[in-house]
Design a protein around this motif. Structure first.
Motif, PDB file in Angstrom:
ATOM      1  N   PHE A  94       0.851  -1.176   0.000  1.00 22.07           N
ATOM      2  CA  PHE A  94       0.000   0.000   0.000  1.00 22.07           C
ATOM      3  C   PHE A  94       0.899   1.243   0.000  1.00 22.07           C
ATOM      4  O   PHE A  94       1.654   1.467   0.941  1.00 22.07           O
ATOM      5  CB  PHE A  94      -0.918   0.012   1.215  1.00 22.07           C
ATOM      6  N   ARG A  96       1.598   5.197   0.058  1.00 22.84           N
ATOM      7  CA  ARG A  96       0.974   6.419   0.575  1.00 22.84           C
ATOM      8  C   ARG A  96       1.772   7.660   0.180  1.00 22.84           C
ATOM      9  O   ARG A  96       1.669   8.694   0.826  1.00 22.84           O
ATOM     10  CB  ARG A  96       0.871   6.336   2.097  1.00 22.84           C
ATOM     11  N   ASP A  97       2.589   7.542  -0.869  1.00 24.53           N
ATOM     12  CA  ASP A  97       3.468   8.641  -1.254  1.00 24.53           C
ATOM     13  C   ASP A  97       2.729   9.788  -1.937  1.00 24.53           C
ATOM     14  O   ASP A  97       3.235  10.921  -1.980  1.00 24.53           O
ATOM     15  CB  ASP A  97       4.564   8.132  -2.210  1.00 24.53           C
ATOM     16  N   ILE A 115      -4.109   6.485  -1.414  1.00 19.46           N
ATOM     17  CA  ILE A 115      -3.415   5.268  -1.006  1.00 19.46           C
ATOM     18  C   ILE A 115      -3.702   4.247  -2.099  1.00 19.46           C
ATOM     19  O   ILE A 115      -4.859   3.988  -2.415  1.00 19.46           O
ATOM     20  CB  ILE A 115      -3.913   4.737   0.350  1.00 19.46           C
ATOM     21  N   TYR A 119      -2.803   0.409  -3.970  1.00 19.12           N
ATOM     22  CA  TYR A 119      -2.264  -0.945  -3.805  1.00 19.12           C
ATOM     23  C   TYR A 119      -2.321  -1.659  -5.151  1.00 19.12           C
ATOM     24  O   TYR A 119      -3.324  -1.592  -5.866  1.00 19.12           O
ATOM     25  CB  TYR A 119      -3.077  -1.713  -2.764  1.00 19.12           C
ATOM     26  N   TYR A 175      -7.582   4.155  -2.417  1.00 22.53           N
ATOM     27  CA  TYR A 175      -8.341   4.893  -1.416  1.00 22.53           C
ATOM     28  C   TYR A 175      -8.128   6.385  -1.669  1.00 22.53           C
ATOM     29  O   TYR A 175      -6.987   6.869  -1.637  1.00 22.53           O
ATOM     30  CB  TYR A 175      -7.877   4.552  -0.003  1.00 22.53           C
ATOM     31  N   GLU A 176      -9.216   7.098  -1.934  1.00 19.57           N
ATOM     32  CA  GLU A 176      -9.142   8.553  -2.071  1.00 19.57           C
ATOM     33  C   GLU A 176      -9.586   9.174  -0.744  1.00 19.57           C
ATOM     34  O   GLU A 176     -10.689   8.910  -0.269  1.00 19.57           O
ATOM     35  CB  GLU A 176     -10.034   9.036  -3.209  1.00 19.57           C
ATOM     36  N   THR A 177      -8.692   9.961  -0.155  1.00 15.17           N
ATOM     37  CA  THR A 177      -8.961  10.534   1.159  1.00 15.17           C
ATOM     38  C   THR A 177      -8.985  12.053   1.096  1.00 15.17           C
ATOM     39  O   THR A 177      -8.381  12.660   0.208  1.00 15.17           O
ATOM     40  CB  THR A 177      -7.889  10.092   2.172  1.00 15.17           C
ATOM     41  N   SER A 200      10.022   7.630   0.585  1.00 10.13           N
ATOM     42  CA  SER A 200       9.309   6.898   1.626  1.00 10.13           C
ATOM     43  C   SER A 200       9.868   5.484   1.740  1.00 10.13           C
ATOM     44  O   SER A 200      10.348   4.908   0.765  1.00 10.13           O
ATOM     45  CB  SER A 200       7.817   6.839   1.304  1.00 10.13           C
ATOM     46  N   PHE A 202      -2.412   3.052   8.818  1.00  7.48           N
ATOM     47  CA  PHE A 202      -3.378   3.054   7.714  1.00  7.48           C
ATOM     48  C   PHE A 202      -4.799   3.158   8.282  1.00  7.48           C
ATOM     49  O   PHE A 202      -5.556   2.180   8.292  1.00  7.48           O
ATOM     50  CB  PHE A 202      -3.237   1.776   6.880  1.00  7.48           C
ATOM     51  N   ASP A 256      -7.523   4.558   7.223  1.00  8.11           N
ATOM     52  CA  ASP A 256      -8.672   4.587   6.319  1.00  8.11           C
ATOM     53  C   ASP A 256      -8.958   3.246   5.650  1.00  8.11           C
ATOM     54  O   ASP A 256      -9.945   3.113   4.939  1.00  8.11           O
ATOM     55  CB  ASP A 256      -8.456   5.649   5.230  1.00  8.11           C
ATOM     56  N   GLN A 298      -1.733  -5.931   4.418  1.00 14.39           N
ATOM     57  CA  GLN A 298      -0.547  -5.121   4.688  1.00 14.39           C
ATOM     58  C   GLN A 298       0.208  -5.658   5.907  1.00 14.39           C
ATOM     59  O   GLN A 298       1.439  -5.731   5.904  1.00 14.39           O
ATOM     60  CB  GLN A 298      -0.953  -3.667   4.914  1.00 14.39           C
TER      61      GLN A 298
END
Length: 353
Positions: A129, A131-132, A137, A139, A154-156, A228, A250, A252, A261
């Motif tokens: 996953f 997260r950069d 996020i 995967y 994942y759109e946050t 990262s 993580f 979310d 993960q």
């Protein structure tokens, strides 16, 4: 030295490529040195197996084992020296795989990022996953060239998770000039929580789509030089801390993805320990195999050792492929060859004794 040299041959080809692009020889030397600890984590166990096979096959053929037994020594006394050395090497490899190797791997990536040699597409590591990218996020379950499979995005936002996107497959296009990765997803399912009550899954809206584009901007990452840490870059201390509180890292993710993960990090930690203890396991197994080989040629001993090591790495590959199926306990599969090698070695030594 021989095995490490062979595995470093690929670095010579990279050196030619780097120098053709105008990279200073000093930079290449830094990259080369940063790769050595990571390579040693694989070559030291291989060397233990080969050395013990060659040593005891020669001792057996020359009648030295028979002479030592006739002098009143047991097999346990005869092998005590190599076994003690293998234990020391295993202890060294625990440190190497837990700290020196990951740090050198991370240093190598930072050097490549500095000189602009790291491909942007490599930021999407298979089975991790990432997260950069701001607000995302992502995967990727499987990656082959520019094609990806089993993609989760994942759109946050400031208020938490905006939507969860899953796709069976996709393609990646890299735009280095604008520093953007374009991911075209196909056969997509979008889960969009209710803004008023995001915790109620029954109110989540599901949308199916044939195509969904995702834009990954890495300009800020390359401008500030930030790199990262991936799982191979994390020290054992960092891995254990992340496994203990994976929800904090993580927040979310849903439970299924969170378990993936976590299992990936658990498998990585077990791989490092199993590789380190392989020095002892290979030594115990190599003693009786060497005495039974009845061959004087070094090539025969090297061939047998490579075959045993290959079978050992097959289990590691199997464990890595089962990271997505935590119920099969891939972290335990890694230990099967280590335990089998030790049991088989002790059994054969008892028989020879």
């Amino acid at each position: 030295l021989v095995f490490t040299f062979v595995m470093c041959v690929g670095m010579v080809l990279k050196a030619i490529d780097l120098m053709s692009r105008g990279v200073a020889p000093v930079i290449f030397l830094q990259i080369f040195l940063a790769n050595i600890p990571f390579i040693l984590s694989f070559t030291i166990p291989m060397s233990c197996m080969t050395t013990v096979l060659l040593l005891f096959s020669r001792l057996s053929l020359d009648g030295e084992i028979t002479a030592m037994k006739a002098s009143g020594l047991t097999m346990w006394q005869i092998i005590s020296g190599p076994v003690m050395i293998s234990i020391l090497l295993s202890c060294f490899c625990v440190y190497l795989n837990s700290y020196a190797g990951p740090n050198s791997h991370y240093a190598n990536r930072k050097i490549l990022r500095t000189i602009g040699m790291e491909e942007p597409i490599n930021m999407l590591e298979e089975g991790r996953f990432v997260r950069d990218f701001p607000g995302l996020i992502i995967y990727v379950g499987k990656k082959s060239g520019n094609t990806v499979e089993d993609v989760v995005v994942y759109e946050t936002g400031d208020d938490g998770l905006l939507r969860n996107i899953r796709a069976q497959k996709g393609t990646i296009q890299s735009d280095k000039e604008n520093r953007v990765l374009m991911v075209d997803l196909y056969d997509v399912r979008i889960d969009q929580p209710n803004p008023a009550d995001p915790g109620d899954l029954s109110k989540t809206r599901q949308i199916n789509a044939r195509h969904y584009p995702v834009r990954l901007d890495f300009s800020e990452l390359w401008d500030d030089g930030a790199v990262s840490k991936r799982v191979p870059d994390m020290t054992m201390t960092e891995l254990v801390a992340a496994v203990r509180d994976v929800r904090k890292a993580f927040p979310d993710m849903d439970e299924e993805d969170l378990l993936r993960q976590k299992m990936k990090m658990v498998v990585s930690a077990n791989e490092r320990l199993a590789l380190a203890l392989a020095c002892f396991a290979f030594t115990v197994l190599g003693v009786p195999l060497g005495m039974k080989s009845r061959r004087k040629e070094s090539s025969a001993g090297i061939l047998v050792s490579l075959l045993v090591v290959f079978l050992f790495y097959v289990f590691i590959i199997i464990a890595d492929s089962l990271v997505y199926k935590p119920h099969l306990h891939p972290d335990m599969i890694i230990w099967i060859p280590v335990v089998l090698a030790e049991l088989a070695g002790f059994y054969l030594i008892v028989k020879l004794n």
